[in-house]
Design an enzyme around this catalytic site. Structure first.
Site, PDB file in Angstrom:
ATOM      1  CD  GLU A  17      19.021  25.847 -44.514  1.00 45.19           C
ATOM      2  OE1 GLU A  17      19.601  24.831 -44.162  1.00 45.19           O
ATOM      3  OE2 GLU A  17      18.080  25.881 -45.449  1.00 45.19           O
ATOM      4  N   GLY A  42       3.196  44.022 -53.578  1.00 41.11           N
ATOM      5  CA  GLY A  42       2.365  44.288 -52.264  1.00 41.11           C
ATOM      6  C   GLY A  42       2.839  45.107 -51.371  1.00 41.11           C
ATOM      7  CB  CYS A  81      16.228  36.217 -44.027  1.00 40.44           C
ATOM      8  SG  CYS A  81      16.289  34.968 -43.071  1.00 40.44           S
TER       9      CYS A  81
HETATM   10  N1  LIG Z   1      14.851  32.156 -40.334  1.00 38.22           N
HETATM   11  C1  LIG Z   1      15.049  31.705 -41.657  1.00 38.22           C
HETATM   12  O1  LIG Z   1      14.036  31.877 -42.479  1.00 38.22           O
HETATM   13  C2  LIG Z   1      16.506  31.632 -42.115  1.00 38.22           C
HETATM   14  C3  LIG Z   1      16.818  31.365 -43.530  1.00 38.22           C
HETATM   15  C4  LIG Z   1      18.048  31.064 -43.864  1.00 38.22           C
HETATM   16  C5  LIG Z   1      18.984  31.428 -42.987  1.00 38.22           C
HETATM   17  N2  LIG Z   1      18.689  32.088 -41.874  1.00 38.22           N
HETATM   18  C6  LIG Z   1      19.889  32.261 -41.116  1.00 38.22           C
HETATM   19  O2  LIG Z   1      20.122  31.555 -39.993  1.00 38.22           O
HETATM   20  C7  LIG Z   1      20.624  31.961 -38.557  1.00 38.22           C
HETATM   21  C8  LIG Z   1      19.700  31.249 -37.512  1.00 38.22           C
HETATM   22  O3  LIG Z   1      18.176  32.158 -38.055  1.00 38.22           O
HETATM   23  P1  LIG Z   1      17.030  31.646 -37.160  1.00 38.22           P
HETATM   24  O4  LIG Z   1      15.800  32.359 -37.699  1.00 38.22           O
HETATM   25  O5  LIG Z   1      17.040  30.082 -36.918  1.00 38.22           O
HETATM   26  O6  LIG Z   1      17.482  32.533 -35.585  1.00 38.22           O
HETATM   27  P2  LIG Z   1      16.546  32.188 -34.225  1.00 38.22           P
HETATM   28  O7  LIG Z   1      16.715  33.525 -33.521  1.00 38.22           O
HETATM   29  O8  LIG Z   1      15.164  31.801 -34.637  1.00 38.22           O
HETATM   30  O9  LIG Z   1      17.301  31.055 -33.405  1.00 38.22           O
HETATM   31  C9  LIG Z   1      18.704  31.334 -32.967  1.00 38.22           C
HETATM   32  C10 LIG Z   1      18.750  30.509 -31.590  1.00 38.22           C
HETATM   33  O10 LIG Z   1      20.223  30.110 -31.368  1.00 38.22           O
HETATM   34  C11 LIG Z   1      20.117  30.298 -29.954  1.00 38.22           C
HETATM   35  N3  LIG Z   1      21.570  30.681 -29.505  1.00 38.22           N
HETATM   36  C12 LIG Z   1      22.201  32.001 -29.434  1.00 38.22           C
HETATM   37  N4  LIG Z   1      23.431  31.882 -29.262  1.00 38.22           N
HETATM   38  C13 LIG Z   1      23.593  30.515 -28.634  1.00 38.22           C
HETATM   39  C14 LIG Z   1      24.818  29.984 -28.385  1.00 38.22           C
HETATM   40  N5  LIG Z   1      26.060  30.535 -28.029  1.00 38.22           N
HETATM   41  N6  LIG Z   1      24.659  28.549 -28.198  1.00 38.22           N
HETATM   42  C15 LIG Z   1      23.547  28.037 -28.159  1.00 38.22           C
HETATM   43  N7  LIG Z   1      22.604  28.431 -28.914  1.00 38.22           N
HETATM   44  C16 LIG Z   1      22.615  29.926 -29.107  1.00 38.22           C
HETATM   45  C17 LIG Z   1      19.215  31.133 -29.612  1.00 38.22           C
HETATM   46  O11 LIG Z   1      18.646  30.989 -28.165  1.00 38.22           O
HETATM   47  C18 LIG Z   1      18.108  30.737 -30.539  1.00 38.22           C
HETATM   48  O12 LIG Z   1      17.335  29.815 -30.230  1.00 38.22           O
HETATM   49  C19 LIG Z   1      20.430  33.574 -38.987  1.00 38.22           C
HETATM   50  O13 LIG Z   1      21.830  33.784 -39.443  1.00 38.22           O
HETATM   51  C20 LIG Z   1      19.619  33.741 -40.102  1.00 38.22           C
HETATM   52  O14 LIG Z   1      20.062  34.671 -40.795  1.00 38.22           O
HETATM   53  C21 LIG Z   1      17.609  32.146 -41.329  1.00 38.22           C
END
Ligand SMILES: NC(=O)c1ccc[n+]([C@@H]2O[C@H](COP(=O)([O-])OP(=O)(O)OC[C@H]3O[C@@H](n4cnc5c(N)ncnc54)[C@H](O)[C@@H]3O)[C@@H](O)[C@H]2O)c1
Length: 433
Positions: free
Chosen positions: A154, A256, A263
Site C-alpha cells: 500500500e 523542515g 511508515c
Molecule cells: N498508515 C499508513 O500511512 C500506511 C501506508 C502504507 C502502508 N502501511 C502499512 O500498512 C500496515 C498497517 O498500517 P496501519 O497504519 O493501518 O496500522 P494500524 O496500527 O493503524 O492498524 C492495524 C490494525 O490491525 C489490527 N490487528 C492486529 N493484529 C490483528 C489480527 N491478528 N487480526 C485482526 N486484526 C489485527 C489492529 O488491532 C489494528 O486495528 C503496516 O504494515 C504499515 O506499515 C501503512
C-alpha cells in the site's frame, strides 16, 4: 467479489471503504473489540478525511460489515487482505507477529480456495512465510486446500488516504500464479491506474525501496537546509528551482523538522536491518536516518542561538506527524516537546485532531481550547505541523495575545513577509525573512 480485510487501522479501513465503493462486498475484521463496536455503529475510530461518511453510506447499502470473528470473515471471502501493523522491533527489524498470527488464523479456518493478499509492509520473503504458515495450519486439519498469496503493498498517505486509494499512481501486484493474477485484475478493474505485475518478493522490495527513497529525499533537503542556513541561501527557492527539473520532480523536497509517522522511520530502519542481515553496508540509509534523527536537535539549537528558551512560554502549533491526520506515531512534535521541556520552557499546544494522545505522553503541557488561546501569554510560536488552518490564522490577533514576538516555522509553511510586516521576529528552516 467478496473481500475480507484483516486489520481495520488506517490502511485496512481505507482499503475496505474503497473496495466497497468499487462495488465489492466487504467484511472488515479486527481483534480490537472497541474498534469494531465503533465501526459497527458507523463511527470511524481514527481521523481520516472522507472515510467515515463513505463507510456509513456503504453500511446503509448493506455492502460492508464488521466483525471480530475471523472465521466468519475468512469463510465469507474469496479474497482476504492482511492489513495489520508491522511495527519496529528494538533492533529495527519489522515485527511480523501480527502478520503471522493473521496467517495462522486464516489457515485454521480456510475451507476452500482463497487468495490471500498482503497489504502490510513486510520484509522480503514474507509472502513465502505466510504461505508456509497457512499450509502448516491447513495440514494440521488433515486437509488439502489450494490458495495463493499475493503481495500488494500500500502506498496511501494519511490525510489523503481515500484519494490515494481511488486514484493511485500505480498498483503493485506480486503474484506467483495466473489464477491469482486474474482475480487481482478483476478486483481492481474499476481503478484507473497502471497495474504492475511482478513477483511477490519484488513487490515487497518495491514498497521498502519507495519509502526509503522518499525519506532519503527529505533528509537530503534537510542536509541542504543546514548548509543553506549557514551560507544564507533560501532553501525553499533552491527546492523550487530543483523541482523544475523533471528528473528530480517537485515533491518531497521541503526542508523542515524531519519526517515522522508510522511508515518512513520504521521502514527505513527495517530495510537497513535487512542489509545488516545480508552483511551489507547501507551507508545512504544510515545517514538518511541520522539526519532525520538529529533534525529537531538542529532546529532547537538554531532557536537557542536566537532566543533563550529558559522560562519562556512556547505556543506549539500542530502535534500530529502531518496535517489532516490524528496519527502521532514518531511525530516530530514529541521530540520537540521533550527538547523544549529539557530547556526549561513551558508549552501550550494546539492541534485540530491530535491533542489527546500527546496529552497522554506529556500531562505537564497545556492543551489550548482553540487555535487562538494557544497564543495567550506566549513568548515564542513554533509551527510544527502545517495544518491549513494555521496558514489562515488572523496573525495580528495572535500577536496581540502574545507576550513576545518570536516565530519559528518548522515547516516553512507561513509567509515570512507577512509575519515580519506584522512585527514578528520570523525564522524558517533556511528560509529568507
Ligand atoms: N498508515 C499508513 O500511512 C500506511 C501506508 C502504507 C502502508 N502501511 C502499512 O500498512 C500496515 C498497517 O498500517 P496501519 O497504519 O493501518 O496500522 P494500524 O496500527 O493503524 O492498524 C492495524 C490494525 O490491525 C489490527 N490487528 C492486529 N493484529 C490483528 C489480527 N491478528 N487480526 C485482526 N486484526 C489485527 C489492529 O488491532 C489494528 O486495528 C503496516 O504494515 C504499515 O506499515 C501503512
Amino acid at each position: 467479489m467478496k473481500v475480507a480485510v484483516i486489520g481495520t487501522g488506517y490502511v485496512g479501513i481505507t482499503t475496505a471503504a474503497s473496495l466497497g465503493e468499487m462495488g465489492h462486498q466487504i467484511m472488515g475484521v479486527d481483534i480490537d473489540e472497541e474498534k469494531i463496536k465503533k465501526l459497527q455503529s458507523g463511527i470511524l475510530p481514527i481521523y481520516e478525511p472522507g472515510v467515515e461518511p463513505l463507510i456509513q453510506d456503504l453500511m446503509r447499502q448493506g455492502r460492508i460489515q464488521f466483525t471480530t470473528d475471523l472465521r466468519e470473515a475468512v469463510c465469507f471471502a474469496d479474497i482476504i487482505f492482511i492489513a495489520v501493523g508491522t511495527p519496529s522491533l528494538p533492533n529495527g527489524q519489522a515485527d511480523l507477529a501480527y502478520v503471522e498470527s493473521a496467517a495462522a488464523g486464516i489457515g485454521k479456518c480456510m475451507d476452500c480456495y482463497k487468495v490471500i493478499v498482503n497489504k502490510s509492509t513486510v520484509p522480503i520473503g514474507t509472502a513465502e512465510r505466510v504461505k508456509k504458515i497457512i499450509t502448516s495450519e491447513v495440514n494440521k486439519r488433515d486437509q488439502f486446500i489450494k490458495f495463493d498469496v499475493v503481495s500488494n503493498p500500500e502506498f496511501l498517505q494519511e490525510g489523503k488516504a481515500l484519494q490515494d486509494a481511488r486514484w493511485p499512481d500505480r498498483i503493485i501486484l506480486g503474484c506467483a500464479s495466473e489464477n491469482a493474477k486474474n482475480l487481482m485484475n478483476k478486483l481492481y478493474q474499476g481503478v484507473q491506474a497502471p497495474k504492475y505485475f511482478t513477483s511477490p518478493k519484488n513487490a515487497e522490495m518495491i514498497k521498502y525501496a519507495s519509502n526509503a527513497f522518499l525519506a532519503t529525499k527529505i533528509s537530503f533537503m534537510n542536509e541542504m537546509a543546514r548548509l543553506c542556513d549557514t551560507l544564507e541561501v533560501d532553501v525553499t527557492e533552491v527546492a523550487q528551482g530543483m523541482g523544475m527539473d523533471k528528473r528530480i520532480g517537485p515533491y518531497f523536497l521541503q526542508a523542515g523538522i524531519g519526517y515522522g509517522g508510522s511508515c518512513f522511520p520504521k521502514d527505513v530502519a527495517a530495510l537497513y536491518s535487512m542489509g545488516q542481515q545480508a552483511h551489507l553496508e547501507m551507508p545512504i540509509l544510515r545517514e538518511a536516518q541520522k539526519v532525520n534523527q538529529t533534525q529537531c536537535d538542529w532546529f532547537v539549537e538554531k532557536m537557542k542561538g536566537i532566543v533563550n528558551l529558559e522560562g519562556k512560554n512556547i505556543a506549539l502549533l500542530g502535534l500530529s506527524f502531518k496535517p489532516e491526520t490524528d496519527d502521532i506515531r514518531e511525530a516530530p512534535s514529541i521530540k520537540l516537546i521533550d527538547l523544549f521541556l529539557r530547556n526549561g520552557a513551558k508549552i501550550s499546544a494546539y492541534d485540530p485532531k491530535a491533542m489527546k494522545p500527546i496529552q497522554n505522553i506529556f500531562p505537564q503541557i497545556t492543551m489550548a481550547e482553540d487555535c487562538y488561546q494557544v497564543f495567550d501569554g506566549a513568548d515564542i510560536v513554533v509551527l510544527c505541523t502545517e495544518w491549513k488552518q494555521f496558514q489562515k490564522l488572523d496573525w495580528m490577533r495572535a500577536k496581540r495575545m502574545m507576550r513576545g514576538n518570536y516565530l519559528f516555522d518548522g515547516r516553512n509553511a507561513l509567509s515570512a513577509k507577512e509575519l515580519t510586516a506584522i512585527g514578528f521576529h520570523y525564522w524558517g528552516v533556511a528560509k529568507k525573512t
